[in-house]
Every structure is written in structure tokens, then in C-alpha cells.
Design an enzyme around this catalytic site. Sequence first.
Site, PDB file in Angstrom:
ATOM      1  N   LYS A  78       0.962  -1.151  -0.080  1.00  0.00           N
ATOM      2  CA  LYS A  78       0.149  -0.046  -0.010  1.00  0.00           C
ATOM      3  C   LYS A  78       0.805   1.303   0.075  1.00  0.00           C
ATOM      4  CE  LYS A  78      -4.325   1.081   0.416  1.00  0.00           C
ATOM      5  NZ  LYS A  78      -5.527   0.509  -0.517  1.00  0.00           N
ATOM      6  N   GLY A 183     -22.983  -1.571  -5.294  1.00  0.00           N
ATOM      7  CA  GLY A 183     -24.361  -2.073  -5.262  1.00  0.00           C
ATOM      8  C   GLY A 183     -25.277  -2.238  -6.372  1.00  0.00           C
TER       9      GLY A 183
HETATM   10  P1  NAD Z   1     -19.700   4.606  -4.756  1.00  0.00           P
HETATM   11  O1  NAD Z   1     -19.155   5.978  -4.272  1.00  0.00           O
HETATM   12  O2  NAD Z   1     -19.788   4.240  -6.223  1.00  0.00           O
HETATM   13  O3  NAD Z   1     -21.309   4.347  -4.092  1.00  0.00           O
HETATM   14  C1  NAD Z   1     -21.360   4.433  -2.592  1.00  0.00           C
HETATM   15  C2  NAD Z   1     -22.865   4.393  -2.536  1.00  0.00           C
HETATM   16  O4  NAD Z   1     -23.264   4.304  -0.935  1.00  0.00           O
HETATM   17  C3  NAD Z   1     -23.785   5.542  -2.966  1.00  0.00           C
HETATM   18  O5  NAD Z   1     -24.848   4.916  -3.830  1.00  0.00           O
HETATM   19  C4  NAD Z   1     -23.947   6.337  -1.802  1.00  0.00           C
HETATM   20  O6  NAD Z   1     -25.079   7.228  -2.137  1.00  0.00           O
HETATM   21  C5  NAD Z   1     -24.191   5.361  -0.954  1.00  0.00           C
HETATM   22  N1  NAD Z   1     -24.145   5.700   0.466  1.00  0.00           N
HETATM   23  C6  NAD Z   1     -23.534   6.430   1.235  1.00  0.00           C
HETATM   24  N2  NAD Z   1     -23.469   6.655   2.460  1.00  0.00           N
HETATM   25  C7  NAD Z   1     -24.639   5.901   2.567  1.00  0.00           C
HETATM   26  C8  NAD Z   1     -25.418   5.650   3.832  1.00  0.00           C
HETATM   27  N3  NAD Z   1     -25.272   6.041   5.124  1.00  0.00           N
HETATM   28  N4  NAD Z   1     -26.583   4.909   3.693  1.00  0.00           N
HETATM   29  C9  NAD Z   1     -26.706   4.282   2.255  1.00  0.00           C
HETATM   30  N5  NAD Z   1     -26.035   4.299   1.294  1.00  0.00           N
HETATM   31  C10 NAD Z   1     -24.966   5.238   1.490  1.00  0.00           C
HETATM   32  O7  NAD Z   1     -18.668   3.487  -4.075  1.00  0.00           O
HETATM   33  P2  NAD Z   1     -18.484   2.032  -4.352  1.00  0.00           P
HETATM   34  O8  NAD Z   1     -17.324   1.989  -5.254  1.00  0.00           O
HETATM   35  O9  NAD Z   1     -19.915   1.461  -4.839  1.00  0.00           O
HETATM   36  O10 NAD Z   1     -17.914   1.265  -3.162  1.00  0.00           O
HETATM   37  C11 NAD Z   1     -18.721   0.844  -1.901  1.00  0.00           C
HETATM   38  C12 NAD Z   1     -18.065   0.226  -0.997  1.00  0.00           C
HETATM   39  O11 NAD Z   1     -17.376  -0.919  -1.460  1.00  0.00           O
HETATM   40  C13 NAD Z   1     -16.853   1.180  -0.340  1.00  0.00           C
HETATM   41  O12 NAD Z   1     -16.793   0.740   0.847  1.00  0.00           O
HETATM   42  C14 NAD Z   1     -15.579   0.638  -0.984  1.00  0.00           C
HETATM   43  O13 NAD Z   1     -14.419   1.005  -0.405  1.00  0.00           O
HETATM   44  C15 NAD Z   1     -16.163  -0.723  -1.268  1.00  0.00           C
HETATM   45  N6  NAD Z   1     -15.305  -1.514  -2.367  1.00  0.00           N
HETATM   46  C16 NAD Z   1     -15.318  -1.147  -3.378  1.00  0.00           C
HETATM   47  C17 NAD Z   1     -15.095  -1.795  -4.650  1.00  0.00           C
HETATM   48  C18 NAD Z   1     -15.037  -1.514  -5.990  1.00  0.00           C
HETATM   49  O14 NAD Z   1     -14.884  -2.338  -6.934  1.00  0.00           O
HETATM   50  N7  NAD Z   1     -15.711  -0.360  -6.167  1.00  0.00           N
HETATM   51  C19 NAD Z   1     -14.332  -3.015  -4.368  1.00  0.00           C
HETATM   52  C20 NAD Z   1     -14.108  -3.415  -3.033  1.00  0.00           C
HETATM   53  C21 NAD Z   1     -14.494  -2.539  -1.803  1.00  0.00           C
END
Ligand code: NAD
Length: 369
Positions: A78, A183
Site C-alpha cells: 500500500k 451496489g
Molecule cells: P460509490 O461511491 O460508487 O457508491 C457508494 C454508494 O453508497 C452510493 O450510492 C452512496 O449514495 C451510498 N451511501 C453512502 N452513504 C450511505 C448511507 N449512509 N446509507 C446508504 N447508502 C449510502 O462506492 P463503491 O465503489 O460502490 O464502493 C462502496 C463500498 O465498497 C466502499 O466501502 C468501497 O470501499 C467498497 N469496495 C468497492 C470496490 C469497487 O470495486 N468499487 C471493491 C471493494 C470494496
Amino acid sequence: MKRGWLGFEDRLGPEQVVHLWHEALGLEAVVVVDNTACGVAVGGVRMAPDVTLEECFRLARAMTFKNAAAGLRHGGGKAVIRADPAMPPAEKERLVRGFARAIRDLASYVPGPDMGTDEVAMAWIRDEIGRAVGLPREIGGIPLDEIGATGLGLAVACEVACRHAGIPLAGARVAIQGFGAVGRHAARHLAERGCRIVAVSDSRGTIANEAGVDVPALLAHKAAGRPVASFSGGRAEPAEAIVAVPCEIWIPAARPDVVHEGNVDRLQARIVVSGANIPITAAAEAALHARGVLQVPDFIANAGGVICAAVEFAGGSERAALETIVEKIRANTEAVLARAREDGVAPRAAAEALARERVLRAMRLRRFG
Ligand code: NAD
């Protein structure tokens, strides 16, 4: 006896800790190469004004386990850059390029995107030193959020978990917290597999429909920049309501620590498959396990993104990435849930044991120096 200078070291690592400091450039950064027994370390570059050395150690170790658990030929590392990612673009480019030049000879570490950096930053790094993952499509990248790499992996993890819990996937009720890159693709893949998506939330609210939300219509609604709660095909509720929605499968895909001692009793699902990183506190995980809720831990279920990055690094295609995600997440979720059952432990403990064993086996196969 405690080994090392900083109190973080153990048998696995870190192998190298590099502190970068360049006054004229305003660069202050740390790279932790935790373990390379399985292959060169891959891990994100985090840019934030308040990142710490300790955070870098913890995240590097998490990558060692995540990459090993995913069965990738990569170790964990990292980098953190102490700076404000919202600085003017030209300044950010100068800083990121300077960081890249400073790690040119640290060949055991391949940078990827993380908080505060994106595919454009990875393109600058690749341009400087010839290595980075999470690149733009134009230069060989596989856009993992666009293709839904992590969402696909979550759907596969749900399939396996349902089999273990004796619940048919087709017709299973699913609630998803967060409708972003992770999601929304999880919703799409699970709806395609016959699940009923009974509730979805974003930061502004929840939309619920016991008969099942029309996912393609909700995707179009959200793509137009509107919050899920204003979608006409369901009942609008506050964002927190998602936790208590009656369902078989609950998927956190938003923020850390969203399920905790204060709300874990309200969760009604039989299976929890974590898309977000550390969405459930340790105490809440223990409470769910005690209640017989089957959990697929984050670094097993959400490894689709890192698997995609590994395929990209190896020069593979988008199709190969999707196939590898399905194959690896299916095998790893199966191995973790089977081990948890055999050993009578929570799936996270089983997953960590499996990952640690893989790394130790790889270490025994290597010559030192
Ligand atoms: P993103 O920013 O595209 O989406 C995040 C979503 O969460 C948005 O719809 C936002 O409105 C919603 N959100 C934020 N606060 C909220 C709350 N209090 N209640 C309900 N919804 C809420 O992010 P992402 O890329 O979808 O990542 C989501 C999570 O998954 C993060 O924790 C990220 O670290 C993790 N993650 C992402 C990936 C990836 O491939 N993008 C891989 C591994 C882990």
C-alpha cells in the site's frame, strides 16, 4: 518477544517500508511492501491530508490477505501520500508523477487506485515508470466499476452462501445498502439470477417494494442523477430503514461500520454478504454469527475488483476478467464456508486462516535474498 522497530512486524512482513520526502515537490509519502511471497505486491495509492503510517501498515497487510485469499499471484502492499486530493489538477499531476518517479526502483510494488486517486492518476504513474493497475481503457485498462467487477463477485458469493444456508437463490429477497459502483451491479446480477430485490438505499434514502424493485428501471432512474427514494416503483423510507428490511440476503455496499451493537438486533437477514470494506463491527459480526446468520466476509466477497486488476496486469481481456472473478470467488467462498463449518468458527476467522496458510506456504517455497 516483539520483533522489529515499529511494533507492526511479524512473520509475514512488512518486507520493505519506504518513506519518501521531497521538499521542493511537497511530497510526503510512505510505501509499505508487506509480503511478496505470492508475487509482486499490488495495492492502492491513498491520498488524504491525514493518512498515517499505521494506516498504511494495516492496509498493506489487508492487501496481503485479500490477494492471497483471492488466489492471486500477488502479494500485498500500500502507499499513502499525505496531501489534499482536491488540489488543482496540474498540481496533483506534478505530485503523482513525482511520487511515481520516486518509486521507480521499488519493483516489488505495483500501484493501483484508492481513495483520492483514480484511473487518470494510474495513467500518469504508468507513463512515468511503466507499471500500475486500474488504468483507463485506452491504455489497456479494464474499467472495473463500469463493468461491475465487484458486483458480479458479490452475486457469485450469494449463490454459494445460499447453497450453504439451504436457501434457493431464485426468489430470495435481497436488500442492498448503497447503489454506487458496487451496489447497483450486485442488484443487476442478482435480479438476473431470479432474486427479488426488495429494498435498495443510497445516502439519501431507501426504496422498498416487497414484490421486488424493477432493477433496470431503478438503474435508469439513478443514472439520471436522482436519489433511489424518489423512484416511483416502491415505498420511500429513510436511509437507515434498510437495516431492518425483512429479507434472506443483506448486502452492505456503502460505508464502514454501518452495522454495530446499536442496530445489529434489527437486522433480519439469514445471509450477509459484504460488498463494502469492514461494514460490520467485530462485535456485531460476533452477534450475527451467534444468531446463526451466515456471513461472507468483505475480503472474500468483494475481491472482484482486485481480481480484475490482476487480470489487467497480466494483459488479460475484460471477458477473461469476468470469467476469473466467477471462478475464483465461487471457489474461495466455497472453501471459506466449508472450513468455517468444519472448524466451527466464524467465516472471517476461516478466511483469515486460509489466507495466512497460503502466504506461509508460498514463503516456504522461496529462497531468502
Ligand atoms: P460509490 O461511491 O460508487 O457508491 C457508494 C454508494 O453508497 C452510493 O450510492 C452512496 O449514495 C451510498 N451511501 C453512502 N452513504 C450511505 C448511507 N449512509 N446509507 C446508504 N447508502 C449510502 O462506492 P463503491 O465503489 O460502490 O464502493 C462502496 C463500498 O465498497 C466502499 O466501502 C468501497 O470501499 C467498497 N469496495 C468497492 C470496490 C469497487 O470495486 N468499487 C471493491 C471493494 C470494496
